[in-house]
Design a protein around this motif. Structure first.
Motif, PDB file in Angstrom:
ATOM      1  N   ILE A  55       0.855  -1.189   0.000  1.00  0.00           N
ATOM      2  CA  ILE A  55       0.000   0.000   0.000  1.00  0.00           C
ATOM      3  C   ILE A  55       0.889   1.236   0.000  1.00  0.00           C
ATOM      4  N   SER A  56       0.832   1.988  -1.084  1.00  0.00           N
ATOM      5  CA  SER A  56       1.601   3.221  -1.204  1.00  0.00           C
ATOM      6  C   SER A  56       0.857   4.369  -0.539  1.00  0.00           C
ATOM      7  N   ASN A  57      -0.424   4.533  -0.896  1.00  0.00           N
ATOM      8  CA  ASN A  57      -1.275   5.582  -0.323  1.00  0.00           C
ATOM      9  C   ASN A  57      -2.647   5.001  -0.006  1.00  0.00           C
ATOM     10  N   LEU A  58      -3.256   5.503   1.062  1.00  0.00           N
ATOM     11  CA  LEU A  58      -4.656   5.190   1.336  1.00  0.00           C
ATOM     12  C   LEU A  58      -5.327   6.454   1.865  1.00  0.00           C
ATOM     13  N   MET A  59      -6.346   6.932   1.130  1.00  0.00           N
ATOM     14  CA  MET A  59      -7.111   8.111   1.543  1.00  0.00           C
ATOM     15  C   MET A  59      -8.483   7.640   2.001  1.00  0.00           C
ATOM     16  N   HIS A  60      -8.715   7.720   3.304  1.00  0.00           N
ATOM     17  CA  HIS A  60      -9.922   7.206   3.941  1.00  0.00           C
ATOM     18  C   HIS A  60     -10.949   8.342   4.047  1.00  0.00           C
ATOM     19  N   MET A  61     -12.128   8.155   3.450  1.00  0.00           N
ATOM     20  CA  MET A  61     -13.112   9.236   3.349  1.00  0.00           C
ATOM     21  C   MET A  61     -14.391   8.903   4.106  1.00  0.00           C
ATOM     22  N   GLU A  62     -14.871   9.865   4.879  1.00  0.00           N
ATOM     23  CA  GLU A  62     -16.093   9.683   5.650  1.00  0.00           C
ATOM     24  C   GLU A  62     -17.322   9.648   4.736  1.00  0.00           C
ATOM     25  N   ASN A  63     -18.471   9.332   5.365  1.00  0.00           N
ATOM     26  CA  ASN A  63     -19.739   9.333   4.639  1.00  0.00           C
ATOM     27  C   ASN A  63     -19.942  10.658   3.904  1.00  0.00           C
ATOM     28  N   ASN A  64     -20.465  10.553   2.680  1.00  0.00           N
ATOM     29  CA  ASN A  64     -20.867  11.704   1.859  1.00  0.00           C
ATOM     30  C   ASN A  64     -19.716  12.491   1.240  1.00  0.00           C
ATOM     31  N   VAL A  65     -18.471  12.115   1.497  1.00  0.00           N
ATOM     32  CA  VAL A  65     -17.369  12.786   0.805  1.00  0.00           C
ATOM     33  C   VAL A  65     -17.482  12.555  -0.702  1.00  0.00           C
ATOM     34  N   MET A  66     -17.932  11.346  -1.059  1.00  0.00           N
ATOM     35  CA  MET A  66     -18.130  11.002  -2.473  1.00  0.00           C
ATOM     36  C   MET A  66     -19.557  11.312  -2.943  1.00  0.00           C
ATOM     37  N   LEU A  70       7.022  -5.318  -0.618  1.00  0.00           N
ATOM     38  CA  LEU A  70       8.112  -4.605   0.050  1.00  0.00           C
ATOM     39  C   LEU A  70       7.894  -4.687   1.564  1.00  0.00           C
ATOM     40  N   THR A  71       8.488  -5.686   2.154  1.00  0.00           N
ATOM     41  CA  THR A  71       8.338  -5.888   3.594  1.00  0.00           C
ATOM     42  C   THR A  71       8.819  -4.647   4.355  1.00  0.00           C
ATOM     43  N   ASN A  72       8.004  -4.214   5.297  1.00  0.00           N
ATOM     44  CA  ASN A  72       8.319  -3.067   6.167  1.00  0.00           C
ATOM     45  C   ASN A  72       8.270  -1.714   5.454  1.00  0.00           C
ATOM     46  N   PHE A  73       7.657  -1.646   4.262  1.00  0.00           N
ATOM     47  CA  PHE A  73       7.480  -0.357   3.575  1.00  0.00           C
ATOM     48  C   PHE A  73       6.586   0.561   4.413  1.00  0.00           C
ATOM     49  N   ILE A  74       6.955   1.823   4.498  1.00  0.00           N
ATOM     50  CA  ILE A  74       6.173   2.816   5.249  1.00  0.00           C
ATOM     51  C   ILE A  74       5.207   3.506   4.285  1.00  0.00           C
ATOM     52  N   GLY A  75       3.932   3.180   4.377  1.00  0.00           N
ATOM     53  CA  GLY A  75       2.927   3.770   3.505  1.00  0.00           C
ATOM     54  C   GLY A  75       2.335   5.036   4.092  1.00  0.00           C
ATOM     55  N   THR A  76       1.612   5.783   3.268  1.00  0.00           N
ATOM     56  CA  THR A  76       1.019   7.058   3.677  1.00  0.00           C
ATOM     57  C   THR A  76      -0.492   6.907   3.762  1.00  0.00           C
ATOM     58  N   TYR A  77      -1.046   7.212   4.925  1.00  0.00           N
ATOM     59  CA  TYR A  77      -2.478   7.043   5.191  1.00  0.00           C
ATOM     60  C   TYR A  77      -3.036   8.349   5.745  1.00  0.00           C
ATOM     61  N   HIS A  78      -4.202   8.754   5.234  1.00  0.00           N
ATOM     62  CA  HIS A  78      -4.786   9.994   5.746  1.00  0.00           C
ATOM     63  C   HIS A  78      -6.297   9.983   5.548  1.00  0.00           C
ATOM     64  N   GLN A  79      -6.951  10.934   6.181  1.00  0.00           N
ATOM     65  CA  GLN A  79      -8.413  10.963   6.253  1.00  0.00           C
ATOM     66  C   GLN A  79      -8.975  12.238   5.630  1.00  0.00           C
ATOM     67  N   ILE A  80     -10.162  12.095   5.019  1.00  0.00           N
ATOM     68  CA  ILE A  80     -10.940  13.245   4.565  1.00  0.00           C
ATOM     69  C   ILE A  80     -12.280  13.206   5.294  1.00  0.00           C
ATOM     70  N   LYS A  81     -12.616  14.283   5.984  1.00  0.00           N
ATOM     71  CA  LYS A  81     -13.879  14.342   6.724  1.00  0.00           C
ATOM     72  C   LYS A  81     -14.983  14.954   5.866  1.00  0.00           C
ATOM     73  N   ARG A 117       1.983   7.618   8.862  1.00  0.00           N
ATOM     74  CA  ARG A 117       2.846   6.872   7.964  1.00  0.00           C
ATOM     75  C   ARG A 117       3.286   5.645   8.728  1.00  0.00           C
ATOM     76  N   THR A 118       2.828   4.501   8.250  1.00  0.00           N
ATOM     77  CA  THR A 118       3.019   3.289   9.037  1.00  0.00           C
ATOM     78  C   THR A 118       3.316   2.105   8.143  1.00  0.00           C
ATOM     79  N   ASN A 119       3.834   1.080   8.752  1.00  0.00           N
ATOM     80  CA  ASN A 119       4.181  -0.163   8.073  1.00  0.00           C
ATOM     81  C   ASN A 119       2.951  -1.065   8.031  1.00  0.00           C
ATOM     82  N   GLN A 120       2.551  -1.523   6.839  1.00  0.00           N
ATOM     83  CA  GLN A 120       1.346  -2.334   6.741  1.00  0.00           C
ATOM     84  C   GLN A 120       1.494  -3.675   7.457  1.00  0.00           C
ATOM     85  N   ALA A 121       2.715  -4.086   7.773  1.00  0.00           N
ATOM     86  CA  ALA A 121       2.913  -5.319   8.535  1.00  0.00           C
ATOM     87  C   ALA A 121       2.279  -5.213   9.919  1.00  0.00           C
ATOM     88  N   ASN A 122       2.121  -3.983  10.409  1.00  0.00           N
ATOM     89  CA  ASN A 122       1.500  -3.794  11.724  1.00  0.00           C
ATOM     90  C   ASN A 122       0.048  -4.273  11.745  1.00  0.00           C
TER      91      ASN A 122
END
Length: 733
Positions: free
Chosen positions: A588-599, A615-626, A648-653
């Motif tokens: 996972i390179s990026n994940l943009m998590h969107m709340e209800n009605n953003v779309m 890519l074991t231990n890759f640090i991906g970028t995760y963020h939220q849209i309200k 920014r976290t490792n998906q292995a977690n």
């Protein structure tokens, strides 16, 4: 762009056109209940029907009506819902074509250079009517009857005569456009002329001209973002009634092909499309530039291209960075022509059109000319599929208008985008193939039969159709054979579609990007449900999850897959196996998590951008849209947004937590807690006292003196009738 106006116009237009087609058919003696026979006084030259009030059908109109009846009878014999589907198809044909003509006339793209729907001089008649005498060559020539009609129309200015002239001129323009844009202006069945219901002086056409500003269609108007959003929203709003009808069906109702298309249409807002493509196509290109020795940083290159939603990768552990460097080093020879992009559920083409813009930036930055770039993009870069023929038409039109914007001669060169409708090819036979291609080999015929079998249920499986080990090479060889003169254009076109779709499904792409259909298994008919169980046991709960799993495999090693889907795959137990597979095989390179009605829909969604690399231990970028970030029409100007979840976290977690939920926001302390020894190592965990509900009472139901409060042993209970018990009650979500 005022979406309220667009919504009202599209919904009203749908109702108006459908009703007009239905009324026109009724006048011809054709209804859902019955088809009238000609009255006894009819002759070979004139057919009378009760509904025509004494006015007979004559000449070609007699044959056109018979073709309508034959078409409805043929479809009905196959057990399909024929009449309403036919009405919808005719209505949308006019909506689609008139919308396209409006766009072309505003941008001065019509071959005649003359407006068909409006007047440049403020007259009540469109220019094509006013200057009819001057357009004979541009419209393919006039017959003697055409000349007489033009003269009579302007002499009498009778509304019925003017309408008849407008219909003829309009159809002539359509015929010219069908040669230049065959994917959009498909050659119409002759009977469609009998069902021409739009009017230039009332209803749909003047309302289109009046209610939607010309600037919204103008490609040179930067504020409009071109035609992309307008066409996308018009398409979605036009389908509102059909989508509502489909969704309001009882839960036991299973969607068929046309309903799947209507029920799952969701337009992706422009800024989300930009985010997806900038962080997939854009990221891949930036990596290739760095591999070529570009001294700028990711951020500096993104700023050069003005990619405002681009998110640079996080700093990586040394061992991970070493793996990335090796993989990215393979991009040093990547050329713009090799940036292939597939949208397997393209809808009205929004993502492909922005991909065109982004690719144009990349090509021009490498020194290519605009004209050569535009042609390259059509021929080499963009590929698209959809289940809905109407969507394919609009997507093709949108992409072709981009091409025309950069190349004035584009419409006469014959370059067409590789965008197709995936459906069944059961109408094709090897007998037809032999007639069309006399030199066809036995190997090609066998491959042809196999391909037709593969697409037996493609009306519901669409882009997910599994072509398996289908041998495509013999099919592709058909393009090199000479066609017999007996071969009709329709047959040749259908064979070409089959071959092209097979090639697209077999190909691997640098980037796959899409907003797949969202439809739970409860709405799948037996064909689709069994297909899902067989091919997608980990994703069978929803169509979007099947797309998410399937099209990871369509990406080249090191490429990207960007999808906007429901958020449910991130958390629900029904997708646990899917999560485990994705996390094990991809990054996972990026994940943009969107709340209800953003779309614009009443549930949460997520853009997930994965790289085809483990890519074991890759640090991906995760963020939220309200929801508040897009309230009242607001559009985020950048990401991430301050104050929202960002990590920014490792998906292995995620694998450390039972069920592998994509809980990207959890802190290192919480993760560490899951690393600790589990409670089960200290003892067995039990549920405690379980009591039959018949022996349970609420506190207020029992007299207080009868309750023992602090019993420590069984002897303490003596003399009391009731003992307190902790119970969580029933299951709650």
């Amino acid at each position: 762009m005022d979406k309220k106006i667009i919504s009202k116009f599209a919904i009203d237009s749908h109702l108006e056109l459908v009703e007009a087609v239905r009324l026109r058919l009724a006048v011809l003696g054709i209804t859902e209940e019955a088809i009238s026979s000609p009255l006894p006084e009819s002759t070979q030259q004139a057919e009378f029907f009760p509904q025509l009030n004494g006015e007979p059908l004559t000449g070609d109109d007699i044959l056109r009506r018979r073709k309508i009846v034959a078409h409805l009878s043929e479809v009905s014999s196959k057990g399909n819902s024929h009449f309403e589907d036919f009405v919808e198809e005719v209505a949308y044909t006019w909506f689609n074509r008139i919308l396209a003509i409006r766009f072309m006339e505003v941008n001065d793209y019509l071959p005649s250079g003359t407006r068909v729907l409006s007047s440049t001089e403020g007259k009540s008649e469109p220019d094509i009517l006013v200057y009819a005498n001057d357009l004979e060559q541009e419209l393919g020539g006039y017959s003697k009857d055409d000349h007489k009609l033009i003269e009579a129309a302007w002499e009498t200015q009778s509304p019925s005569t003017m309408d008849r002239l407008y219909q003829i001129l309009f159809m002539k323009q359509i015929k010219i456009l069908s040669k230049q844009l065959p994917q959009v202006f498909e050659p119409l069945d002759d009977y469609m002329q009998l069902l021409f219901v739009p009017s230039y002086h009332q209803g749909f056409i003047p309302e289109l001209v009046r209610s939607i500003p010309e600037a919204s269609f103008d490609l040179d108007n930067d504020d409009s973002h071109g035609q992309v959003q307008l066409i996308g929203w018009l398409y979605q709003y036009y389908n509102t009634d059909q989508k509502t009808k489909a969704i309001e069906q009882p839960k036991s109702h299973k969607f068929r092909g046309t309903e799947i298309a209507s029920a799952t249409q969701i337009f992706t807002p422009d800024w989300i499309v930009r985010y997806m493509l900038q962080n997939s196509v854009g990221k891949l290109w930036i990596k290739s530039l760095l591999a070529k020795g570009d001294s700028r940083s990711e951020t500096e290159i993104a700023e050069h291209f003005q990619w405002q939603y681009y998110m640079p990768e996080a700093a990586q552990p040394d061992d991970v960075q070493l793996l990335i460097d090796v993989k990215d080093g393979q991009l040093s020879d990547l050329r713009p022509e090799q940036l292939t992009i597939l949208d397997p559920s393209m809808g009205s083409g929004h993502m492909l059109v922005y991909a065109f813009d982004l690719l144009m930036q990349i090509y021009l930055d490498q020194g290519y000319s605009q004209r050569i770039t535009a042609t390259n993009i059509i021929q080499n870069n963009l590929f698209g599929l959809d289940l809905d023929k109407r969507a394919t038409q609009l997507a093709s039109f949108s992409v072709m208008m981009k091409l025309r914007h950069y190349d004035r001669r584009a419409l006469i060169k014959g370059n067409l985008p590789k965008l197709f409708t995936v459906n069944s090819f059961g109408d094709l036979t090897t007998d037809q193939l032999e007639l069309a291609y006399p030199e066809v080999t036995e190997k090609q015929k066998n491959a042809f039969r196999s391909a037709i079998t593969v697409f037996t249920n493609a009306n519901v499986t669409g882009s997910l159709t599994e072509i398996g080990n289908l041998d495509i090479a013999p099919l592709a060889g058909l393009f090199e054979l000479n066609q017999a003169t007996i071969a009709s254009g329709d047959l040749s076109e259908r064979v070409g579609q089959l071959i092209n779709i097979c090639q697209i499904l077999a190909k691997k792409y640098e980037v796959v990007v899409t907003n797949p259909p969202y439809m739970g298994s409860s709405r799948m008919d037996d064909t689709l449900a069994n297909f899902a169980k067989k091919h997608y046991p980990n994703a069978k709960a929803d169509l979007f999850a099947m797309f998410l799993e399937h099209f990871q495999e369509s990406v080249v090693p090191g490429g990207y897959c960007a999808m906007v889907t429901m958020q449910s795959w991130m958390f629900l137990s029904s997708f646990e196996s899917l999560r485990q597979t994705l996390l094990a095989k991809y990054t996972i390179s990026n994940l943009m998590h969107m709340e209800n009605n953003v779309m614009g829909i009443a549930f949460g969604t997520a853009v997930t951008i994965t790289r085809n690399a483990s890519l074991t231990n890759f640090i991906g970028t995760y963020h939220q849209i309200k929801t508040s970030d897009v309230a009242s029409g607001k559009i985020p100007s950048h990401v991430p947004i301050a104050g929202n979840r960002y990590n920014r976290t490792n998906q292995a977690n995620f694998g450390k937590i039972a069920g592998n939920p994509i809980s990207y926001w959890i802190s290192p302390a919480v993760i560490a807690a899951f690393d600790a020894m589990p409670v089960s190592n200290y003892g067995k965990v039990k549920s405690g006292i379980m009591v039959n509900s018949g022996f349970l009472k609420q506190w207020y139901e029992v007299p207080a003196p009868e309750i023992i409060q602090n019993a420590r042993q069984q002897a303490d209970i003596k003399g009391f009738s009731w003992v307190p018990i902790n119970s969580g009650g029933g299951y709650m979500r």
